[in-house]
Structure formats: C-alpha cells, structure tokens
Write an enzyme that holds these catalytic residues in place. Structure first.
Site, PDB file in Angstrom:
ATOM      1  N   ARG A  20      15.735   9.050 -14.177  1.00 17.63           N
ATOM      2  CA  ARG A  20      15.162   9.821 -13.061  1.00 17.63           C
ATOM      3  C   ARG A  20      16.658   9.684 -12.104  1.00 17.63           C
ATOM      4  O   ARG A  20      16.940   8.433 -11.820  1.00 17.63           O
ATOM      5  CB  ARG A  20      14.054   8.993 -12.365  1.00 17.63           C
ATOM      6  CG  ARG A  20      14.050   9.111 -10.805  1.00 17.63           C
ATOM      7  CD  ARG A  20      13.115   8.003 -10.342  1.00 17.63           C
ATOM      8  NE  ARG A  20      12.766   7.998  -8.941  1.00 17.63           N
ATOM      9  CZ  ARG A  20      12.596   7.062  -8.038  1.00 17.63           C
ATOM     10  NH1 ARG A  20      12.571   5.830  -8.575  1.00 17.63           N
ATOM     11  NH2 ARG A  20      12.224   7.531  -7.020  1.00 17.63           N
ATOM     12  N   ASN A  44      10.094  -4.524  -6.400  1.00 19.67           N
ATOM     13  CA  ASN A  44      10.734  -3.343  -5.928  1.00 19.67           C
ATOM     14  C   ASN A  44       9.219  -2.275  -5.725  1.00 19.67           C
ATOM     15  O   ASN A  44       9.078  -1.799  -6.751  1.00 19.67           O
ATOM     16  CB  ASN A  44      11.584  -2.569  -7.122  1.00 19.67           C
ATOM     17  CG  ASN A  44      12.262  -1.268  -6.312  1.00 19.67           C
ATOM     18  OD1 ASN A  44      12.002  -0.950  -5.117  1.00 19.67           O
ATOM     19  ND2 ASN A  44      13.294  -0.890  -7.066  1.00 19.67           N
ATOM     20  N   ALA A  93       8.739   3.752  -3.351  1.00 20.42           N
ATOM     21  CA  ALA A  93       8.106   4.503  -1.981  1.00 20.42           C
ATOM     22  C   ALA A  93       6.909   3.707  -1.252  1.00 20.42           C
ATOM     23  O   ALA A  93       7.004   4.048  -0.286  1.00 20.42           O
ATOM     24  CB  ALA A  93       7.485   5.953  -2.587  1.00 20.42           C
ATOM     25  N   GLU A 143      12.658  -9.113  -2.435  1.00 22.97           N
ATOM     26  CA  GLU A 143      12.361  -7.454  -2.363  1.00 22.97           C
ATOM     27  C   GLU A 143      13.872  -6.767  -2.838  1.00 22.97           C
ATOM     28  O   GLU A 143      14.847  -7.414  -2.524  1.00 22.97           O
ATOM     29  CB  GLU A 143      12.291  -7.064  -0.913  1.00 22.97           C
ATOM     30  CG  GLU A 143      11.776  -5.695  -0.672  1.00 22.97           C
ATOM     31  CD  GLU A 143      11.789  -5.153   0.479  1.00 22.97           C
ATOM     32  OE1 GLU A 143      11.673  -6.056   1.597  1.00 22.97           O
ATOM     33  OE2 GLU A 143      11.447  -4.041   0.935  1.00 22.97           O
ATOM     34  N   HIS A 180      15.522  -3.218  -3.839  1.00 24.70           N
ATOM     35  CA  HIS A 180      15.965  -1.896  -3.832  1.00 24.70           C
ATOM     36  C   HIS A 180      17.266  -1.640  -4.606  1.00 24.70           C
ATOM     37  O   HIS A 180      18.317  -1.919  -4.374  1.00 24.70           O
ATOM     38  CB  HIS A 180      15.928  -1.181  -2.420  1.00 24.70           C
ATOM     39  CG  HIS A 180      14.640  -1.648  -1.567  1.00 24.70           C
ATOM     40  ND1 HIS A 180      13.637  -0.882  -1.662  1.00 24.70           N
ATOM     41  CD2 HIS A 180      14.727  -2.581  -0.737  1.00 24.70           C
ATOM     42  CE1 HIS A 180      12.876  -1.448  -0.873  1.00 24.70           C
ATOM     43  NE2 HIS A 180      13.197  -2.367  -0.043  1.00 24.70           N
TER      44      HIS A 180
END
Ligand code: DHK
Length: 145
Positions: free
Chosen positions: A19, A75, A78, A99, A101
């Site tokens: 992706r 993670n 969205a 967390e 990203h």
C-alpha cells in the site's frame, strides 16, 4: 518469564508493503513482527502482533490486553483521527501505551494532525517508518524494566 507486548494495528495495515510504498515503505507487517520480536528478545519481552480493519475488534484486542499484556504498542491508523472508542478502551488498560505512526502525520493533511489516542499514550513516534515499532519496543523495555 518474559513480559508480553501487544502490537496492535488498525485498518489497511494488512496491506503494509503493498500500500502506497512511497509513504509506508516496502516492509510488511510480518517484517515488523520479526524485527520487534528480535528487539524484544534483547529486552526480555515477547510480542503478539495483531491487525484488524474493524474498530470493535481493536477494542476487543485492547480488552484482551488487560489480562494478557504488560504493555501496548498501537498504530490505530485512520482510527487515530476518529475513534473515541479506542481511546476509551485504552483508558481501561493499566500498563504503558506507546503510539506509532509510520508516516509523519503532522507533515500530511490537516485531518491527520490530531490523534485521539495521544491523550492516553505515554509516548508517540511518528515519521520514522516501520522502524518506529522497533523504537517503541526499545522504549517499552525501558518503561517496564
Ligand atoms: C496510517 C494510516 O493508515 C493513516 O490513516 C494515518 C498512519 C497514518 C501511519 O502513518 O502509520 O493517518
């Protein structure tokens, strides 16, 4: 006995490696798991990595962590930007939460700049690519030692 860290991943991260590689890189979630397991071994931690495209399933993974994990690396993808349910679930967990990203969400569209999960996380790593998971594992080792 080694402590277990849950590494939880939100929607579309099952496609990691395929992706938008210009944003998320070429490594897969299996590569992330192998790398984190290696870092974990050096820090007395074992790893359980899970992914779901469904918000409620992620909430249930966090509930399972209450009995089975010493810490959570998440993670939320969205759902970072939308999910009060995931924040509430994390608030029921007593151990450290980090967390991650993969991309630098602050350099991207404005709707990605806010994460509900950050209100609960001990630390946030963004923009370090998939290496962010390994960095989080190292820090988890420090937090739990
Ligand atoms: C992954 C996603 O899928 C996006 O929805 C987030 C995050 C950013 C990441 O960088 O890992 O906005």
């Amino acid at each position: 006995m080694s402590k277990t860290i849950y590494i939880l991943n939100g929607p579309n991260l099952n496609l990691l490696g395929k992706r938008q590689p210009e944003i998320y890189g070429h490594d897969t979630l299996a590569d992330v798991e192998a790398n984190c397991a290696k870092v974990g071994q050096e820090n007395g931690l074992s790893v359980t990595l899970m992914q779901s495209n469904h918000e409620g399933e992620i909430v249930e993974m966090i509930h399972a962590a209450r009995d089975n994990a010493a810490g959570i690396i998440i993670n939320p993808a969205a759902y970072s930007h939308t999910s009060v349910a995931i924040l509430d679930a994390l608030n029921t967990f007593e151990g450290p939460v980090l967390e991650v990203h993969i991309s630098n969400i602050h350099k991207r569209e404005e709707f990605r700049h806010h994460s509900f999960v950050s209100a609960r996380a001990e630390g946030v790593i963004a923009g370090c690519g998939v290496n962010g998971y390994a960095l989080a594992m190292r820090h988890m080792g420090t937090l739990l030692s």
